[in-house]
Design a protein around this motif. Structure first.
Motif, mmCIF file in Angstrom:
data_model
loop_
_atom_site.group_PDB
_atom_site.id
_atom_site.type_symbol
_atom_site.label_atom_id
_atom_site.label_comp_id
_atom_site.label_asym_id
_atom_site.label_seq_id
_atom_site.Cartn_x
_atom_site.Cartn_y
_atom_site.Cartn_z
ATOM 1 N N PRO A 232 79.764 -15.763 -27.567
ATOM 2 C CA PRO A 232 79.268 -15.197 -26.251
ATOM 3 C C PRO A 232 79.976 -15.257 -24.921
ATOM 4 N N HIS A 233 80.717 -16.404 -25.080
ATOM 5 C CA HIS A 233 82.251 -16.889 -23.944
ATOM 6 C C HIS A 233 83.305 -15.662 -23.995
ATOM 7 N N PHE A 238 85.905 -9.422 -26.874
ATOM 8 C CA PHE A 238 86.341 -9.004 -28.506
ATOM 9 C C PHE A 238 84.977 -7.911 -28.641
ATOM 10 N N GLN A 239 85.360 -7.188 -27.749
ATOM 11 C CA GLN A 239 84.380 -5.536 -27.702
ATOM 12 C C GLN A 239 85.690 -4.795 -27.019
ATOM 13 N N GLN A 240 86.775 -5.470 -26.554
ATOM 14 C CA GLN A 240 87.801 -4.746 -26.809
ATOM 15 C C GLN A 240 88.793 -4.509 -27.704
ATOM 16 N N GLY A 241 88.741 -5.644 -28.513
ATOM 17 C CA GLY A 241 89.765 -5.460 -29.926
ATOM 18 C C GLY A 241 90.696 -7.008 -29.886
ATOM 19 N N GLU A 242 90.329 -7.783 -28.376
ATOM 20 C CA GLU A 242 91.304 -8.487 -28.375
ATOM 21 C C GLU A 242 91.264 -9.560 -29.097
ATOM 22 N N ILE A 243 92.710 -10.815 -29.660
ATOM 23 C CA ILE A 243 92.557 -11.948 -30.503
ATOM 24 C C ILE A 243 92.131 -12.910 -29.429
ATOM 25 N N ILE A 244 91.917 -13.769 -29.669
ATOM 26 C CA ILE A 244 91.546 -14.665 -28.869
ATOM 27 C C ILE A 244 92.252 -16.475 -29.425
ATOM 28 N N ILE A 245 92.688 -16.916 -28.966
ATOM 29 C CA ILE A 245 93.838 -17.865 -28.754
ATOM 30 C C ILE A 245 93.235 -19.077 -28.587
ATOM 31 N N ILE A 246 92.708 -20.356 -28.860
ATOM 32 C CA ILE A 246 92.492 -21.338 -27.936
ATOM 33 C C ILE A 246 92.560 -22.311 -28.593
ATOM 34 N N SER A 247 93.851 -23.054 -27.162
ATOM 35 C CA SER A 247 94.348 -24.727 -27.533
ATOM 36 C C SER A 247 93.461 -26.117 -27.296
ATOM 37 N N ARG A 248 93.490 -26.713 -28.088
ATOM 38 C CA ARG A 248 92.877 -28.270 -27.131
ATOM 39 C C ARG A 248 93.448 -28.738 -26.079
ATOM 40 N N THR A 249 94.554 -28.096 -25.686
ATOM 41 C CA THR A 249 95.217 -29.000 -24.180
ATOM 42 C C THR A 249 95.028 -27.955 -23.098
ATOM 43 N N ASP A 250 94.501 -26.284 -23.305
ATOM 44 C CA ASP A 250 93.722 -25.148 -22.453
ATOM 45 C C ASP A 250 92.753 -25.617 -21.580
ATOM 46 N N LEU A 270 92.106 -19.458 -33.516
ATOM 47 C CA LEU A 270 92.528 -18.215 -33.479
ATOM 48 C C LEU A 270 91.273 -17.122 -33.826
ATOM 49 N N ILE A 271 90.922 -16.153 -33.108
ATOM 50 C CA ILE A 271 89.460 -16.153 -33.496
ATOM 51 C C ILE A 271 90.527 -14.125 -32.970
ATOM 52 N N ALA A 272 90.370 -13.317 -34.472
ATOM 53 C CA ALA A 272 90.126 -11.844 -34.468
ATOM 54 C C ALA A 272 89.503 -11.148 -34.888
ATOM 55 N N PRO A 273 88.479 -10.692 -34.001
ATOM 56 C CA PRO A 273 86.679 -9.643 -33.862
ATOM 57 C C PRO A 273 86.923 -8.547 -34.987
ATOM 58 N N LEU A 274 86.133 -8.234 -35.917
ATOM 59 C CA LEU A 274 86.173 -7.265 -36.544
ATOM 60 C C LEU A 274 85.644 -5.839 -35.824
ATOM 61 N N LEU A 275 86.203 -4.867 -35.089
ATOM 62 C CA LEU A 275 85.480 -3.966 -34.755
ATOM 63 C C LEU A 275 86.127 -3.216 -35.223
ATOM 64 N N GLY A 283 83.750 -11.157 -37.227
ATOM 65 C CA GLY A 283 85.508 -12.403 -36.906
ATOM 66 C C GLY A 283 85.135 -13.110 -37.809
ATOM 67 N N ILE A 284 87.198 -12.839 -38.040
ATOM 68 C CA ILE A 284 87.559 -13.968 -38.884
ATOM 69 C C ILE A 284 88.216 -14.583 -37.636
ATOM 70 N N VAL A 285 87.862 -16.273 -38.102
ATOM 71 C CA VAL A 285 88.485 -17.880 -37.625
ATOM 72 C C VAL A 285 88.905 -18.213 -38.573
ATOM 73 N N LEU A 286 90.376 -19.127 -37.940
ATOM 74 C CA LEU A 286 91.042 -19.674 -37.996
ATOM 75 C C LEU A 286 90.419 -21.325 -37.239
ATOM 76 N N HIS A 287 90.879 -22.213 -37.411
ATOM 77 C CA HIS A 287 90.761 -23.248 -37.717
ATOM 78 C C HIS A 287 92.507 -24.589 -37.590
ATOM 79 N N GLN A 288 92.773 -25.007 -36.739
ATOM 80 C CA GLN A 288 94.001 -26.186 -37.069
ATOM 81 C C GLN A 288 93.963 -27.131 -36.483
ATOM 82 N N CYS A 289 93.605 -28.257 -37.576
ATOM 83 C CA CYS A 289 93.240 -29.548 -36.828
ATOM 84 C C CYS A 289 93.577 -30.641 -37.156
ATOM 85 N N ASP A 290 94.504 -30.128 -37.474
ATOM 86 C CA ASP A 290 95.985 -31.377 -38.089
ATOM 87 C C ASP A 290 97.646 -31.441 -37.148
#
Length: 743
Positions: A232-233, A238-250, A270-275, A283-290
């Motif tokens: 929702p945020h 996502f409707q425009q097909g943009e890939i979203i990158i979210i960082s903990r320090t952002d 890292l999130i890529a919308p399935l449009l 969407g395809i979602v990748l998490h990096q935790c380490d």
């Protein structure tokens, strides 16, 4: 001895604007030699800074902590050699040239140094060549790095293409979407090695849920079925097909997401919308935790390519599912149509409709209800299992439903969550006791008159698509046809029953009238024959003059009386025969008779009275000898046909022709008389019908001969046919079976 030279040279006078400075490491223990190298480079107007060392320890430290563009080293120093410097350079993983600056170096030694990995060399007495050698070496290494980068890029592209090809191949091998998406997240996890890799998809309310998680995902079981709160945020992006990158320090991410990032121990997302065609399919979602991870362009490009393929796969799977669904829907409608066409039993048809509807929609209950006297009554029902309570026969006031939930039976009613309805009434409260109940109802109109409705109840699903609602309306139309047919059939049955009763009454009256007519004709015929016998007998005696002679006039009148009496007797005999046949009292005396003799006897009756202008002919096939018939009745038929021919033929010929087929003997009487028109042929064999029935009749007769002849022929199991054309004569044919079947 100087240990470390760290002299940052001043910028040359003719520095090119924007030209970067080279960073050089000079390994030399003689300061004068270092200065000569610097002077040689400055003379060539090369922009550079440098560090100078004279021992291996400091050389190693600098190579490990700083990045250089080239190393200038003396070939042989008292403490170490250039081979040791080369070893340190190789250990530092810096791909830069190593140029030897030496006082003397033989050709063999130079070749060995080049083979060992050193780039080039310059003699100290020829330091003016140092700028040229340096630039050449730098260009050589730049080209080498470019080639290596190209190789790495090609390898990455090949790896990406291999992953994409494997996903595409999986799509081609199966139409099962779950298998395709599962193989996709596993392949993507192997390629990018995140902590978590999963695909989320929307439900009917467009809320995203985690559906497919890679096998290598951290805490995989905890991720399956989790709701995704990120979408929702970034809905517009996502409707425009943009890939979203979210960082903990952002610090710019929403506060709600900051808490989510902390709870899931996320360093990078890292999130890529399935449009597909402006439709968000997930969407395809990748998490990096380490660790903190910076996603490079190649990784993002790979994710983008895979997300495009996944979007296509999901769209194709949806199309295939829709096709399967449409096929199933059409199959259900066809089954309902066949049920309607195969039976007139309304109970069976309507029960089939609710059963097929329930199986098609995969719901828990299907009902047909009727609205009568402002009451809703459930008349048909199907349940998915015996555990579902039955509502068959349930009746409730329509007004209470209308007031409680704004229910109108005349239009589609759709309530995805009946338990959330705030209205209260006895009926609504009963419905609310069923958890997660979804109700869909469509009206049934029979010839534009409202009948009731078709309703489905579902406890395991909360959504019906527009297509499903439309399908239920089509099924309701089929139910309307079945109900109309049932009503029409009941009305038709009533009409048929009533008409049958009327026909039976009319038949009884007709049979009674026919019996009365036959009895009357039979009695009257017998009563008429008694005085007629006396008339014929007395007239015969008078004609014979037994009791005295008569004058001419008396003889003429007595002869007239005798002729009229005979004619009247024939009429009475025909009437008796006709009534006996109609009453079923005539019995044939079948025997084997000679066909030729019967024909000759009949013809003999007309030979004496034959006119000279009229020829009487006879033709019989050579293979005809005998037949089975009532001899008296056969002669009667033939005489009637010949008499009829003589009556209407004045000139020409009359022919009696006898032939046979495999099943019958054909007696044909052919004349060249006046012929018969088609309208007259239709009434020719009815009693008392004559060709000239007007006031000025030309031909005598009662009109009973042909009717009686046909009845006698049919009594033998045969018939009489006629072929005639007005003005061209007629042909009457008696068809006599070889083995008569007495009717």
């Amino acid at each position: 001895m100087i240990n470390v030279f760290n002299c940052a040279q001043s910028q040359p006078v003719q520095k090119q604007k924007g030209e970067p400075s080279l960073k050089l490491l000079i390994v030399e223990d003689v300061l004068a030699d270092v200065e000569l190298m610097v002077i040689a480079l400055e003379t060539a107007e090369i922009q550079f800074t440098y560090d100078a060392v004279d021992n291996l320890i400091h050389c190693e430290q600098l190579l490990q902590t700083k990045q250089y563009d080239a190393v200038l080293a003396d070939y042989r120093l008292p403490q170490f050699t250039a081979y040791q410097v080369l070893q340190l350079l190789q250990q530092s993983t810096q791909e830069i040239p190593l140029i030897l600056v030496t006082g003397s170096l033989g050709e063999e030694a130079a070749v060995e140094c080049i083979k060992a990995g050193m780039t080039d060399y310059v003699l100290k007495e020829r330091l003016f060549r140092l700028p040229m050698v340096l630039q050449r070496s730098l260009a050589e290494f730049a080209l080498r790095r470019q080639q290596q980068a190209s190789i790495v890029c090609i390898q990455q592209q090949a790896q990406q293409q291999a992953i994409i090809n494997s996903i595409v191949q999986a799509m081609r091998e199966t139409l099962i979407l779950d298998e395709v998406l599962k193989s996709t997240v596993d392949a993507l996890h192997d390629a990018l090695n995140p902590s978590r890799c999963f695909i989320s998809q929307p439900d009917a309310q467009q809320e995203m849920w985690v559906n497919h998680v890679s096998a290598a995902t951290l805490n995989r079981e905890d991720c399956i079925g989790v709701k995704c709160f990120i979408y929702p945020h970034y809905q517009e992006a996502f409707q425009q097909g943009e890939i979203i990158i979210i960082s903990r320090t952002d610090s710019h991410i929403p506060v709600a997401l900051q808490e989510l990032v902390r709870n899931w121990s996320l360093n990078s997302v890292l999130i890529a919308p399935l449009l597909y065609q402006q439709t968000l399919l997930g969407g395809i979602v990748l998490h990096q935790c380490d660790r903190d991870r910076v996603w490079n362009s190649d990784e993002i490009s790979l994710l983008q390519a895979i997300s495009n393929q996944c979007a296509i796969a999901i769209h194709q799977a949806q199309l295939f599912h829709q096709l399967q669904q449409q096929t199933q829907w059409e199959k259900t409608l066809n089954q309902i149509s066949r049920s309607i066409n195969s039976s007139l039993d309304p109970e069976y048809i309507l029960q089939e409709i609710v059963r097929l509807t329930g199986e098609c929609f995969a719901v828990d209950r299907v009902m047909i209800y009727a609205v009568e006297n402002q009451q809703i009554k459930i008349t048909r029902e199907w349940r998915s299992s015996a555990e579902i309570c039955s509502l068959l026969g349930y009746t409730t006031p329509l007004a209470e439903w209308i007031a409680a939930i704004d229910f109108s039976p005349y239009k589609v009613f759709y309530a995805p969550h009946m338990e959330k309805i705030r209205a209260t009434s006895k009926e609504v409260d009963i419905v609310k006791t069923v958890p997660h109940l979804t109700v869909l109802s469509v009206p049934i109109f029979i010839r534009d008159e409202f009948f009731g409705g078709l309703a489905v109840h579902a406890m395991t699903r909360v959504h019906f698509s527009e297509e499903e609602i439309s399908l239920l309306q089509r099924i309701a139309d089929k139910a309307a046809i079945a109900l109309y047919n049932a009503q029409s059939y009941e009305l038709l049955e009533e009409l048929v029953k009533k008409r049958t009763q009327e026909l039976e009454a009319e038949k009884l009256l007709s049979d009674a009238a026919n019996r009365a007519k036959s009895e009357f004709l039979s009695n009257m015929s017998h009563e008429l024959r008694t005085p007629l016998t006396g008339i014929l007998g007395f007239s015969s005696i008078l004609i014979e003059e037994i009791f005295g002679s008569l004058n001419a006039k008396q003889k003429q009148y007595i002869a007239g009386i005798h002729t009229c009496g005979k004619h009247l007797l024939e009429l009475i005999n025909d009437l008796l025969d006709l009534t006996k046949i109609e009453a079923g009292k005539e019995e044939l005396a079948l025997e084997e008779i000679q066909v030729l003799k019967v024909c000759q006897d009949c013809l003999a009756l007309f030979t004496e009275n034959q006119l000279p202008e009229l020829q009487l002919k006879f033709a019989i096939a050579s293979d005809i000898h005998t037949c089975i018939a009532d001899q008296r009745r056969l002669k009667q038929i033939l005489v009637n046909l010949l008499s009829n021919a003589f009556k209407f033929t004045e000139v020409g010929s009359i022919t009696l022709k006898v032939e046979q087929t495999e099943v019958a003997i054909l007696f044909s009487v052919i004349d060249t008389g006046i012929g018969i028109s088609p309208p007259d042929q239709e009434t020719l064999f009815q009693p008392f019908q004559q060709l000239d029935s007007g006031l000025d009749r030309k031909y005598e007769g009662t009109g009973l001969g042909l009717a009686l002849s046909r009845k006698l022929a049919r009594l033998h199991g045969g018939d009489i046919t006629v072929q005639s054309q007005l003005g061209s004569g007629s042909c009457f044919t008696l068809i006599l079976p070889h083995s008569p079947q007495i009717n």
